[in-house]
Write an enzyme that holds these catalytic residues in place. Structure first.
Site, PDB file in Angstrom:
ATOM      1  CG  HIS A  28       8.142  -8.956   1.102  1.00 58.26           C
ATOM      2  ND1 HIS A  28       9.593  -9.748   1.447  1.00 58.26           N
ATOM      3  CD2 HIS A  28       8.349  -7.807   1.048  1.00 58.26           C
ATOM      4  CE1 HIS A  28      10.073  -8.429   1.883  1.00 58.26           C
ATOM      5  NE2 HIS A  28       9.478  -7.315   1.570  1.00 58.26           N
TER       6      HIS A  28
ATOM      7  CG  ASP B 105       3.918 -12.004   4.397  1.00 57.77           C
ATOM      8  OD1 ASP B 105       3.777 -11.298   5.512  1.00 57.77           O
ATOM      9  OD2 ASP B 105       4.701 -11.688   3.542  1.00 57.77           O
TER      10      ASP B 105
ATOM     11  CD  GLN C 170       2.816  -4.524   3.309  1.00 57.40           C
ATOM     12  OE1 GLN C 170       2.205  -3.531   3.649  1.00 57.40           O
ATOM     13  NE2 GLN C 170       4.070  -4.422   3.416  1.00 57.40           N
TER      14      GLN C 170
ATOM     15  CE  LYS D  57       6.776  -4.772   6.331  1.00 58.53           C
ATOM     16  NZ  LYS D  57       7.414  -3.467   5.454  1.00 58.53           N
TER      17      LYS D  57
ATOM     18  CB  CYS E  32      11.161  -6.851  -0.983  1.00 54.42           C
ATOM     19  SG  CYS E  32      12.483  -5.975  -0.237  1.00 54.42           S
TER      20      CYS E  32
END
Lengths: 417, 149
Positions: A134, A211, A214, A237, A375
């Site tokens: 991202h 990261d 998600q 999220k 993104c």
């Protein structure tokens, strides 16, 4: 209590999606005359009543500033805030509450690391990221490179959207200082082998930032098993409020890093001669934080855990397989992202129809998907498409939702035929 | 479904699939680049203006959704032979049509009136107007790309 999370025992084999849907009030509405089919969960998830209730309860009964008042409300607010830290620690299976830093979002968490850890980088040092990151896991590192003269290296992805481990091995060197890798890609759904990626980085003497924005709502997490040096979360999220995120960092590493922002709460004492910084985690939490944010996030974590992350993952996996099957029948549709390890994302293009037009037609059927570059412009460039249409799943999506998506796509093709 | 049919009229779908004047103008003396970061639409407009300020040729290249491609295609047809002042006046009419502000004159708009359906889809207004903003930038020979955001 009527909440599905409380009613359904964790060992129950059936997953009662209808009961879960009842806990998300926003889902029970019509959009353009059709029942809402919400498939934009990778952008943001909806909130269960438990989260809304926790926010209201906090503001209605406990609201006060934390860590400083001697009065009852301040003491309660501080307790709730620190309970949320403990809940996040347990959710990540981190070793110590002090390893959990509350920030505005995953983006701020990465910026914190790039800024604070980044101060030890020098010209010629190298940072590795992958093509499927991202923008939030690209741009802070580019900015760090500009500041320090460090160099950004990029691990390519193959046609399926998988991380190319051999290429990564080639890029790792004694110059590598940090590797930024997404746990689950927002644009492709690829789930990366982060444990292996971390092990190889560590063998080369580099640190790893994962990261997890998600991945968090879709699988059971264990930062110690992954051996991640840093792991970042985005509250909204994972069924929590916006404006709250988490930076997990190994304690010794966080101890060795300078503060990110200066202000109240992050200090022990201030004088014009000498200011002493506070201990972890407060060293990194300058100013009055978004107190309600962690409280709402804890309610979201409690909700997911009551249903069971493994059961959620199994449900979504089944739904992803069903959706992939239905989409394969749509003429001219091409999936973007077909990794063997994939979760919750159906990203695709349809020949002759721009994703933006697909999004508009589906919207008129009450179906919310995301269209655009997500993104992740380097991913779009990798596949040679300006944009994709993306349907992304959450714990409350049903087979009826993906069936509605397939019907909507057939209608889209009709409009354009 | 009715408002979808109003948006995606046959003429628009036709221009979306088979854009007219989709080429570089060999004698272009003005050009500009337009970009919609929201959806990734890209358009490059080429204009050939003669000494009297009349559009002798206009063409475009790029990629975009059906609305944006059709809008650009039909704009190029509408502007050929127009003066600078006429081109700007037509944009004002078109803008009024898309945003529902003011009273567009159907006679002046001609075929462009098929875009009236966009009014019901405010988040698609930028798709329809990107080409026009870019055309204005080309007329002024602005170097920086036009962005809708």
């Amino acid at each position: 209590m009527t909440s599905a999370a409380q009613a359904a025992p964790a060992n129950e084999r059936t997953y009662d999606v209808q009961r879960i849907r009842q806990d998300f009030p926003i889902l029970a509405q019509q959009v353009h005359g059709h029942p809402l089919v919400y498939l934009d969960n990778a952008a943001t998830t909806q909130k269960p009543r438990a989260v809304l209730a926790a926010l209201e309860h906090y503001y209605a009964t406990d609201n006060a500033n934390i860590h400083r008042g001697v009065h009852e409300l301040s003491s309660r607010a501080t307790t709730r805030y620190e309970e949320a830290r403990a809940a996040v620690r347990a959710f990540l299976n981190a070793a110590d509450d002090r390893e959990i830093i509350f920030v505005r979002g995953a983006t701020e968490a990465i910026n914190l690391v790039a800024d604070s850890f980044g101060r030890r980088l020098r010209a010629g040092d190298e940072i590795i990221v992958s093509t499927m990151e991202h923008h939030s896991n690209i741009v802070p590192w580019q900015m760090l490179c500009e500041r320090t003269g460090a160099v950004l290296r990029v691990v390519p992805i193959d046609d399926a959207g998988e991380f190319m481990m051999d290429e990564y091995e080639q890029l790792l060197s004694p110059r590598t200082r940090i590797v930024g890798i997404v746990h689950q890609s927002n644009s492709l759904g690829t789930v990366n082998p982060v444990r292996e990626i971390a092990a190889r980085a560590h063998a080369a003497g580099a640190r790893v930032l994962v990261d997890g924005a998600q991945a968090a709502p879709h699988q059971l997490l264990d930062v110690r098993a992954l051996d991640a040096d840093f792991y970042v979360l985005s509250g909204h999220k994972m069924y929590g409020p916006t404006g709250i995120g988490v930076l997990y960092g190994k304690r010794d590493l966080l101890e060795s890093m300078p503060p990110y922002q200066g202000g109240g709460d992050m200090i022990l004492s201030v004088s014009f001669e000498k200011t002493v910084y506070n201990k972890l985690p407060y060293k990194f939490e300058a100013g009055t934080p978004h107190i309600a944010g962690p409280i709402g996030l804890k309610a979201a974590i409690d909700y997911m855990q009551a249903v069971g992350l493994e059961r959620i993952a199994a449900h979504e996996h089944e739904l992803l397989a069903y959706g992939t099957e239905l989409l394969a029948e749509i003429p001219g549709l091409r999936m973007i992202g077909t990794a063997a390890q994939r979760s919750s994302v159906l990203s695709f293009v349809i020949e002759g129809i721009h994703p933006h037009d697909i999004g508009t037609i589906l919207d008129r059927e009450g179906i919310a998907i995301r269209t655009g570059h997500h993104c992740a412009q380097p991913v779009m460039a990798r596949y040679g498409v300006p944009a994709t249409a993306r349907a992304s799943l959450a714990m409350y999506n049903s087979r009826a939702d993906v069936e509605a998506l397939a019907r909507g796509l057939k209608k889209t093709i009709e409009v354009f035929s | 479904m009715d408002d979808l049919r109003d948006l995606y009229q046959e003429v628009i779908l036709d221009h979306g699939k088979h854009p007219r004047n989709f080429r570089k103008a060999p004698a272009a003396n003005r050009s500009a680049h337009g970009y919609n970061p929201l959806c990734g639409d890209q358009v490059e407009i080429f204009l050939e203006l003669d000494a009297a300020g009349v559009v002798q040729d206009i063409s475009f290249q790029g990629s975009g959704c059906a609305i944006s491609t059709a809008s650009t295609s039909m704009m190029t047809q509408a502007l050929k032979g127009k003066t600078l002042a006429e081109a700007r006046a037509l944009f004002e009419q078109f803008h009024a049509l898309i945003t529902g502000t003011g009273e567009p004159d159907p006679e002046k708009l001609g075929k462009l009136a098929v875009f009236s359906g966009v009014r019901e889809f405010p988040n698609r207004a930028k798709c329809a107007t990107l080409a026009w903003h870019t055309m204005c930038a080309a007329l002024e020979n602005r170097a920086e790309p036009v962005s809708t955001e």
